[in-house]
Design an enzyme around this catalytic site. Structure first.
Site, PDB file in Angstrom:
ATOM      1  N   ALA A 202      31.232  16.115  48.737  1.00 54.13           N
ATOM      2  CA  ALA A 202      31.842  14.809  49.034  1.00 54.13           C
ATOM      3  C   ALA A 202      31.025  13.981  50.026  1.00 54.13           C
ATOM      4  O   ALA A 202      30.895  12.768  49.864  1.00 54.13           O
ATOM      5  CB  ALA A 202      33.263  15.008  49.568  1.00 54.13           C
ATOM      6  N   CYS A 328      12.765  20.875  61.434  1.00 52.69           N
ATOM      7  CA  CYS A 328      12.737  21.077  62.888  1.00 52.69           C
ATOM      8  C   CYS A 328      13.789  22.084  63.323  1.00 52.69           C
ATOM      9  O   CYS A 328      14.406  21.955  64.366  1.00 52.69           O
ATOM     10  CB  CYS A 328      12.958  19.760  63.611  1.00 52.69           C
TER      11      CYS A 328
END
Ligand SMILES: *Cc1c(COP(=O)(O)O)cnc(C)c1O
Length: 386
Positions: A202, A328
């Site tokens: 969603a 990262c």
């Protein structure tokens, strides 16, 4: 203009205000448990979930009964791959996937390998698309599942889904597609596309976070799955746990909005994306990653040569919210496995930026972004020369 300019719609999207409006009553006015069969509070909640299930099914061309609500795409992916692996272990233990899949698929496959499964990771061509001959050659009698994503989250590259499903069908192998980035952006139809299992979420389509779905085909063939969460037998036993009623209502509304607006919206968004791309491509030594032709309408993944990736991100991210070609998650950032699979070297991958536009992106924001990117890259290149 609101700063930083948000161009990271592939990471997540804001809830559409119409979605929030649909959800609000289900937090307190209609708070029932959809599994409470003995009173009106439960019936009300169940009715809302049934309605949402129809809205979700309609967007992907499935039957409502074929939708299993989950906490998101990651859970749906885990259920699809682990559920098939456990159920079909009598037939074989081999799964075929692709090196550019989302980590939710790759890490689930790694788990399968630890449990005695065998996984083939197909390479991709420079444009990010698999070679169908590689796929066909990888199939063997033990193959039980082919898992290939519909659209890549980093580059937007579309895989040839109908050709893949035809090959899977020819060999009697189930086909799972992670369509988290495709659903709501481009037409997806599980029947026409020949998909047996499909995950989506969603929060990538202007709905709330923490809700998603797995489509599980019920005929031709009927797919069976071993549940990964046991309990009260919700979702036809495939995913136990009290349903997230407000989340599901919001997911349904989000799907309905995409159903009605996708066609016009994708034209508008692709125009903005194209404008951004041509504005930035005015620079030298800049290239677009992945197929330019077979691509989602909203994404552009661009490598900036002669610019340090870190410095580039620092220069951009105060005023533009984008993603970089580095993961990262650890202390030393790893170059993106997707860009590496396209043949980019580490430096080129690190100096890549994913721009992903969406429903609320404006012309003004794109103008600002072009100007700021050009300025930042030029400045970085000057400092390198000094
Ligand atoms: C975002 C994303 C996921 C994970 O979805 P969640 O609902 O956040 O778990 C999986 N696959 C792709 C391609 C995605 O873009």
């Amino acid at each position: 203009m609101k700063f930083p300019v948000y161009l990271d719609y592939n990471a997540t999207t804001p809830c559409d205000p119409r979605v929030v409006e649909a959800m609000v009553p289900y937090f307190s006015a209609h708070f029932g448990n959809a599994a409470s069969r003995s009173h009106a509070y439960g019936w009300e909640a169940e009715e809302a979930v049934d309605f949402a299930r129809e809205q979700v099914a309609k967007l992907i061309g499935s039957e409502p009964k074929e939708i299993v609500f989950t906490s998101g795409a990651t859970e749906a992916i885990n259920l699809a791959i682990k559920g098939v692996f456990e159920t079909y272990s009598g037939k074989g233990n081999h799964i075929i996937t692709v090196s550019t899949e989302h980590k939710a698929v790759l890490d689930t496959c790694k788990r399968i390998e630890k449990q005695g499964g065998e996984v083939t990771y197909l390479p991709v061509k420079n444009d990010g698309i698999i070679d169908l001959n590689d796929l066909e050659a990888a199939i063997k009698p033990e193959t039980i599942l082919i898992a290939v994503m519909f659209a890549n989250n980093e580059t937007g590259t579309l895989q040839p889904i109908r050709e893949i499903s035809a090959i899977a069908k020819k060999h009697g192998v189930l086909f799972f597609s992670d369509a988290t980035q495709a659903v709501g952006k481009i037409p997806v139809n599980v029947l026409e596309d020949g998909i047996d299992l499909m995950s989506f979420s969603a929060h990538k389509i202007y709905g709330p976070k923490g809700v998603g779905a797995l489509y599980v085909r019920r005929k031709n063939p009927r797919v069976r799955l071993t549940p990964q969460i046991d309990g009260g037998g919700h979702e036809r036993g495939m995913r136990s746990g009290t349903l997230n009623v407000p989340g599901i209502v919001g997911f349904g509304k989000a799907c309905e909005l995409c159903m009605n607006e996708m066609e016009a919206e994708s034209v508008k968004i692709s125009q903005l994306r194209n404008k951004l791309e041509s504005g930035v491509l005015g620079l030298e030594d800049v290239s677009v990653n992945g197929s330019a032709e077979h691509r989602l309408p909203n994404v552009s993944n661009i490598s900036f040569g002669q610019a340090d990736g870190n410095a580039l991100m620092t220069g951009l991210n105060k005023t533009i919210a984008v993603s970089s070609g580095s993961a990262c998650t650890s202390a030393s950032p790893e170059p993106s496995h997707v860009l590496k699979a396209l043949g980019l070297d580490d430096d080129r991958a690190h100096s890549s930026i994913r721009f992903s536009a969406g429903r609320f992106t404006t012309d003004e924001e794109i103008d600002y972004t072009i100007e700021h990117v050009l300025k930042t890259v030029k400045k970085l290149r000057e400092t390198i020369l000094l």
